[in-house]
Scaffold this active site. Sequence first.
Site, mmCIF file in Angstrom:
data_model
loop_
_atom_site.group_PDB
_atom_site.id
_atom_site.type_symbol
_atom_site.label_atom_id
_atom_site.label_comp_id
_atom_site.label_asym_id
_atom_site.label_seq_id
_atom_site.Cartn_x
_atom_site.Cartn_y
_atom_site.Cartn_z
ATOM 1 N N GLU A 1 -48.111 -48.398 32.816
ATOM 2 C CA GLU A 1 -48.367 -46.969 32.531
ATOM 3 C C GLU A 1 -47.187 -46.352 31.782
ATOM 4 O OE1 GLU A 1 -51.311 -45.588 32.828
ATOM 5 O OE2 GLU A 1 -51.975 -47.491 33.685
ATOM 6 N N TRP B 1 -47.871 -47.096 28.395
ATOM 7 C CA TRP B 1 -48.798 -46.148 27.758
ATOM 8 C C TRP B 1 -48.043 -44.909 27.313
ATOM 9 C CZ3 TRP B 1 -53.621 -46.292 25.895
ATOM 10 C CH2 TRP B 1 -54.453 -47.356 26.270
ATOM 11 N N TRP C 1 -69.758 -30.639 17.054
ATOM 12 C CA TRP C 1 -69.367 -30.047 18.348
ATOM 13 C C TRP C 1 -70.099 -28.727 18.535
ATOM 14 C CZ3 TRP C 1 -66.888 -33.524 21.031
ATOM 15 C CH2 TRP C 1 -65.996 -34.406 20.407
ATOM 16 N N ASN D 1 -55.107 -38.798 37.039
ATOM 17 C CA ASN D 1 -55.499 -39.400 35.762
ATOM 18 C C ASN D 1 -56.998 -39.699 35.679
ATOM 19 O OD1 ASN D 1 -54.915 -40.681 33.142
ATOM 20 N ND2 ASN D 1 -55.529 -42.545 34.211
ATOM 21 N N TRP E 1 -62.793 -31.748 21.843
ATOM 22 C CA TRP E 1 -61.679 -32.228 22.672
ATOM 23 C C TRP E 1 -60.447 -31.333 22.514
ATOM 24 C CZ3 TRP E 1 -57.186 -33.519 20.041
ATOM 25 C CH2 TRP E 1 -57.323 -33.711 18.656
ATOM 26 N N TRP F 1 -56.489 -36.867 25.171
ATOM 27 C CA TRP F 1 -57.667 -36.108 24.736
ATOM 28 C C TRP F 1 -58.418 -36.812 23.622
ATOM 29 C CZ3 TRP F 1 -60.770 -33.026 27.011
ATOM 30 C CH2 TRP F 1 -60.327 -32.355 28.150
HETATM 31 P P1 FAD Z 1 -48.480 -42.740 37.334
HETATM 32 O O1 FAD Z 1 -49.806 -43.404 37.460
HETATM 33 O O2 FAD Z 1 -47.560 -42.836 38.487
HETATM 34 O O3 FAD Z 1 -47.804 -43.338 36.031
HETATM 35 C C1 FAD Z 1 -46.391 -43.351 35.815
HETATM 36 C C2 FAD Z 1 -46.042 -42.638 34.532
HETATM 37 O O4 FAD Z 1 -46.616 -43.292 33.412
HETATM 38 C C3 FAD Z 1 -46.569 -41.224 34.469
HETATM 39 O O5 FAD Z 1 -45.705 -40.334 35.151
HETATM 40 C C4 FAD Z 1 -46.620 -40.949 32.971
HETATM 41 O O6 FAD Z 1 -45.360 -40.598 32.472
HETATM 42 C C5 FAD Z 1 -46.971 -42.328 32.418
HETATM 43 N N1 FAD Z 1 -48.419 -42.427 32.187
HETATM 44 C C6 FAD Z 1 -49.368 -42.778 33.080
HETATM 45 N N2 FAD Z 1 -50.577 -42.822 32.486
HETATM 46 C C7 FAD Z 1 -50.375 -42.487 31.192
HETATM 47 C C8 FAD Z 1 -51.245 -42.350 30.068
HETATM 48 N N3 FAD Z 1 -52.557 -42.602 30.150
HETATM 49 N N4 FAD Z 1 -50.710 -41.971 28.881
HETATM 50 C C9 FAD Z 1 -49.383 -41.740 28.769
HETATM 51 N N5 FAD Z 1 -48.510 -41.858 29.803
HETATM 52 C C10 FAD Z 1 -49.007 -42.222 30.992
HETATM 53 N N6 FAD Z 1 -49.714 -37.466 30.832
HETATM 54 C C11 FAD Z 1 -48.639 -36.663 30.657
HETATM 55 O O7 FAD Z 1 -47.536 -37.028 31.072
HETATM 56 N N7 FAD Z 1 -48.765 -35.459 30.020
HETATM 57 C C12 FAD Z 1 -49.954 -35.009 29.543
HETATM 58 O O8 FAD Z 1 -50.011 -33.930 28.943
HETATM 59 C C13 FAD Z 1 -51.102 -35.816 29.759
HETATM 60 N N8 FAD Z 1 -52.329 -35.386 29.362
HETATM 61 C C14 FAD Z 1 -53.426 -36.204 29.567
HETATM 62 C C15 FAD Z 1 -54.686 -35.766 29.129
HETATM 63 C C16 FAD Z 1 -55.808 -36.573 29.318
HETATM 64 C C17 FAD Z 1 -57.160 -36.088 28.851
HETATM 65 C C18 FAD Z 1 -55.675 -37.831 29.943
HETATM 66 C C19 FAD Z 1 -56.880 -38.711 30.147
HETATM 67 C C20 FAD Z 1 -54.429 -38.276 30.376
HETATM 68 C C21 FAD Z 1 -53.298 -37.478 30.193
HETATM 69 N N9 FAD Z 1 -52.018 -37.888 30.636
HETATM 70 C C22 FAD Z 1 -50.933 -37.078 30.419
HETATM 71 C C23 FAD Z 1 -51.809 -39.241 31.196
HETATM 72 C C24 FAD Z 1 -51.895 -39.357 32.723
HETATM 73 O O9 FAD Z 1 -53.048 -38.728 33.203
HETATM 74 C C25 FAD Z 1 -50.678 -38.784 33.444
HETATM 75 O O10 FAD Z 1 -49.498 -39.273 32.853
HETATM 76 C C26 FAD Z 1 -50.675 -39.188 34.916
HETATM 77 O O11 FAD Z 1 -51.848 -38.732 35.552
HETATM 78 C C27 FAD Z 1 -49.449 -38.605 35.598
HETATM 79 O O12 FAD Z 1 -49.465 -38.877 36.963
HETATM 80 P P2 FAD Z 1 -48.394 -39.849 37.620
HETATM 81 O O13 FAD Z 1 -47.022 -39.443 37.223
HETATM 82 O O14 FAD Z 1 -48.687 -39.894 39.083
HETATM 83 O O15 FAD Z 1 -48.753 -41.225 36.929
#
Ligand code: FAD
Length: 469
Positions: free
Chosen positions: A278, A281, A309, A344, A362, A385
């Site tokens: 992650e 990502w 849209w 997420n 979106w 998005w």
């Molecule tokens: P964990 O599952 O613990 O992951 C660890 C870290 O990995 C996160 O803190 C984050 O920094 C990174 N990460 C995890 N998943 C993703 C991902 N898909 N893309 C990029 N980085 C990721 N994340 C944001 O940080 N900021 C946003 O503005 C954001 N907007 C999002 C919008 C949409 C529509 C979607 C589908 C996802 C988005 N995410 C965003 C990605 C993700 O949802 C969040 O990073 C995650 O839910 C944060 O929770 P966590 O720290 O417990 O994640």
Amino acid sequence: MSTPPPALVWLRRDLRLADQPALHAALSRGGPVIPVYIHAPHEEAPWAPGAASLWWLHHSLQALAGELEALGATLTLRRGSSLEQLRALVRETGAGAVYWNRLYEPAITARDATIKAALREDGLEVHSFAAALLHEPRELATGQGTPYRVFTPYWRAACKRGLERDPLPAPSRIPAPPSPPASEPLETLDLLPRIRWDSGLAAAWNPGERTALERLQSFIDDGVGAYAECRERPDTDGTSRLSPHLHFGEISPTQILRALRQAGYEPTDGPAEPFVRELGWRDFAHHVLYHFPHTPEQPLNQRFEAFPWRESAEDLERWQQGRTGIPVIDAAMRQLWETGWMHNRMRMAVGSFLTRNLRLNWHAGARWFWDTLVDADLAANTLGWQWAGGCGADAAPYFRVFNPQRQGERFDPDAAYIRRFVPELARAPARNIHQLRPGLAADYPAPMVDLKQSRKAALDAFATIKQSG
Ligand code: FAD
């Protein structure tokens, strides 16, 4: 030997003392060090930080000022034009050098390049550093020398190049100039909302480096081992919730990898691997934004420029307020409003609902998240998005429409998450909730769309651009 003139450390989204390359380099110079934060949201337009981000920033700066104070330094706060303020500080303090850590959003990279050139022209030493990611966006390229658009090969290349480095230690003392420059009081930056809607944020979060490190430690102790199993469940505390701390640079991914290793986890193998992926990502999102800087506004897949849209301010508002009548969607949207964060799996579900069942752009979703998320991050939000909209790098194909009923049944089987955020449904049985039985509660709306019909309408709309593509 005489002491070198002071150095400015221009802090931005690197609000920490450990693994802080700019601060470390400035200290190595040997003279006084002046940490500075300049509030210049207009320079990030059209993506100036939203309300929830500003709330976080206020508390993060407050925490950092306290940590700096304990080391003998004062955080200087300014606002206005970054270049003008840096130049003013150079004049006021006699500073000979400016240090900062790099950011990668289009408006910021352009601004920073201008500032670097201008300060060098003024005869100053200027140094910038990599501090936010495992790899900077330009470090990786495909065999053809082009940027990656697909995550798996990107991540393979990143792992091959190596993810780990030694984090830098936090300083034990910061030498201050004889008289620190004038600073604005934090309150005058106006970061907190005028109408105090932020009590839910304050209950859910505690910004700052210290809390970030504590959260990481508790996730390593109690969460990372079960991450693969629990990460999809919004009704559990199965993810790290480090995202806002990472966004504001209160902790670095390098520190996270080191802490995992110290706890005996191999970052790219075994139970920690899905979590570290992650972080991959996160890097990938920055890579895509850096190389495709138009993507916050325009779809990466150009075919979607012609997508029909719908426009409906009323439907958008019902989605924003969590009044769609689809319980799992409403729970997620209210979690966002109340806590500034959304799980997420739920971000994907509400994204699919907005762009398929409501067929709204979106971009409207991205804007709402931008204002309400404490972790709002231009790279991750844009990638997320465009993924949800089916039009981005490595995106969910548009024809794959999440069924919110099934999402609820699978990931919140007892409806505990739904009941927590939709109190009207506190007494409704889980089965009735998931099956959208009519009359779930007197004060809860009926579904605003028929899921089957709206799915079909979305697929029909998609067919029109499939033919044109
Ligand atoms: P964990 O599952 O613990 O992951 C660890 C870290 O990995 C996160 O803190 C984050 O920094 C990174 N990460 C995890 N998943 C993703 C991902 N898909 N893309 C990029 N980085 C990721 N994340 C944001 O940080 N900021 C946003 O503005 C954001 N907007 C999002 C919008 C949409 C529509 C979607 C589908 C996802 C988005 N995410 C965003 C990605 C993700 O949802 C969040 O990073 C995650 O839910 C944060 O929770 P966590 O720290 O417990 O994640």
